[in-house]
Design a protein around this motif. Structure first.
Motif, short mmCIF file in Angstrom:
data_model
loop_
_atom_site.label_atom_id
_atom_site.label_comp_id
_atom_site.label_asym_id
_atom_site.label_seq_id
_atom_site.Cartn_x
_atom_site.Cartn_y
_atom_site.Cartn_z
N TYR A 1 0.83 -1.21 0.00
CA TYR A 1 0.00 0.00 0.00
C TYR A 1 0.87 1.26 0.00
O TYR A 1 1.90 1.33 0.68
N ASP B 1 0.68 5.39 0.57
CA ASP B 1 -0.10 6.53 1.07
C ASP B 1 -0.25 7.60 -0.01
O ASP B 1 0.63 7.76 -0.88
N GLU B 2 -1.34 8.33 0.06
CA GLU B 2 -1.61 9.39 -0.92
C GLU B 2 -0.44 10.36 -1.04
O GLU B 2 -0.09 10.82 -2.12
N SER B 3 0.19 10.67 0.07
CA SER B 3 1.27 11.66 0.07
C SER B 3 2.53 11.16 -0.64
O SER B 3 3.42 11.96 -0.97
N ASP B 4 2.61 9.85 -0.89
CA ASP B 4 3.81 9.29 -1.52
C ASP B 4 3.59 8.87 -2.97
O ASP B 4 4.45 8.21 -3.56
N GLY C 1 -3.62 1.95 -3.31
CA GLY C 1 -2.99 3.27 -3.33
C GLY C 1 -2.03 3.43 -4.49
O GLY C 1 -1.02 4.12 -4.37
#
Length: 388
Positions: A29, A31-34, A125
């Protein structure tokens, strides 16, 4: 030949990674920030677009030319490297998943996969959120029935490329009667003359509708009841076989009288054989979409977003719909075709398999996706029935 005439099935090479990632390995998974990479769009006026074969308009005299893409390049100065490399959802997943799992860019800025596969990308993600502020056409013209699938509320990470209906096709002349219900597939005079789609995700929703199941909230018990029903029909040899999209040949030759089918295929079949009919059954049919995603770390995200929005201009959507003949996700394109003054285009505007009317829309349902926790168990049971 239809784009969906390509055989579907689990790609053997990608099966192991499919099962692991599909079941939600925590390390996979992102994260959105990555998810965002360095966007080179401003100085590198290009993008890489991976799609299915036969899924875009081509020039009548030169199949290498794609009029809508050529027009996009002339208008924006953005060139598109367009590759027809997606022949199977699972196979393509296996091809690019190692890069995404290891936080590496895929070499593709825009891809098209079926929504049940898009659900896997979103769940892991692996798809970036699009900037809707720069996509006014998507915001205004996206079909309301496709705006908020369960896997991607608000369509933040996905935008339908084309849509379609899984229903029933049959040869009315050879059958000698009308067929209006899923339950009628099991009539005695169709024994050995019925085919079903072999892919679990392509097949189960329509069959559950035949059992009066609400496919937007089906349960594990509904699934196992369906499997028992199909197992019984296989033992009785009522079902001739399970197919990929090669059902088209069986239906055309008359070896099969009725089958699960995709709306776009049947529109094209009818040009050669007007006895072939497509039915949205009384119990309902499945509405699906194949959607555009921007993979993680794509280097031309802004350019990709511009291309997505370009295809939501009604005039462009109409040009694409006139060539591919699937359900157009831009209802406003219907008026463009209707006002064209061209007899063939006007006929397409009136075709409910391209622009469903209110009555048909009332019988279309978008099935809930198979969850990561369910997939391995359900796939194993289904594949045992169909012989995969």
């Amino acid at each position: 030949m239809s784009r969906r005439s390509l055989l579907r099935g689990i790609g053997g090479a990608g099966a192991a990674s499919l099962l692991a990632a599909g079941c939600g390995v925590p390390a996979a998974y992102v994260d959105e920030s990555d998810r965002a990479g360095r966007d080179l769009s401003a100085r590198d006026r290009r993008l890489d677009f991976a799609n299915w074969p036969l899924y875009i308009d081509t020039d009548d005299e030169d199949a290498r030319k794609r009029p809508t893409l050529d027009a996009f390049r002339k208008r924006t100065g953005i060139s598109v490297r367009y590759t027809e490399e997606i022949n199977d959802n699972d196979e393509f997943f296996g091809k690019i998943s190692p890069s995404l799992m290891n936080h590496q860019e895929t070499g593709r800025d825009l891809i098209v996969v079926s929504d049940w596969m898009a659900a896997r990308f979103v769940r892991l993600g692996w798809a970036q959120e699009m900037n809707r502020a720069t996509q006014p056409n998507v915001a205004e013209h996206l079909d309301p029935q496709l705006r908020s699938p369960a896997f991607d509320p608000g369509r933040l990470h996905s935008v339908p490329w084309q849509s379609g209906i899984t229903g029933i096709a049959y040869n009315r002349k050879k059958l000698g009667r009308e067929l209006r219900s899923i339950k009628e597939l099991w009539a005695d005079d169709l024994r050995g003359k019925v085919t079903l789609l072999s892919g679990l995700d392509e097949s189960f929703a329509l069959l559950m509708l035949g059992n009066d199941v609400d496919v937007t909230r089906w349960t594990g018990d509904d699934f196992h009841a369906l499997c028992e029903q199909i197992e019984g029909l296989v033992k009785k040899r009522h079902i001739r076989r399970f197919t990929g999209n090669d059902y088209i040949k069986d239906l055309s030759t008359g070896d099969v009288l009725a089958c699960q089918a995709y709306s776009g295929d049947v529109i094209q079949l009818q040009a050669d054989n007007p006895d072939i009919e497509f039915v949205v059954p009384e119990e309902g049919a499945e509405l699906w979409a194949e959607s555009l995603l921007i993979p993680n770390l794509a280097q031309h995200k802004t350019n990709a977003e511009k291309l997505v929005d370009y295809y939501y201009e009604p005039e462009v959507a109409a040009e694409l719909a006139a060539w591919v003949n699937y359900v157009c996700p831009v209802p406003a394109a219907q008026k463009v075709l209707a006002d064209s003054g061209d007899e063939e285009l006007v006929a397409l505007a009136e075709d409910p398999l391209i622009f469903p009317d209110a009555d048909m829309r009332g019988r279309l349902a978008i099935a809930r996706d198979i969850t990561a926790q369910e997939r391995q168990e359900f796939t194993k049971r289904w594949n045992a029935i169909v012989g995969l």
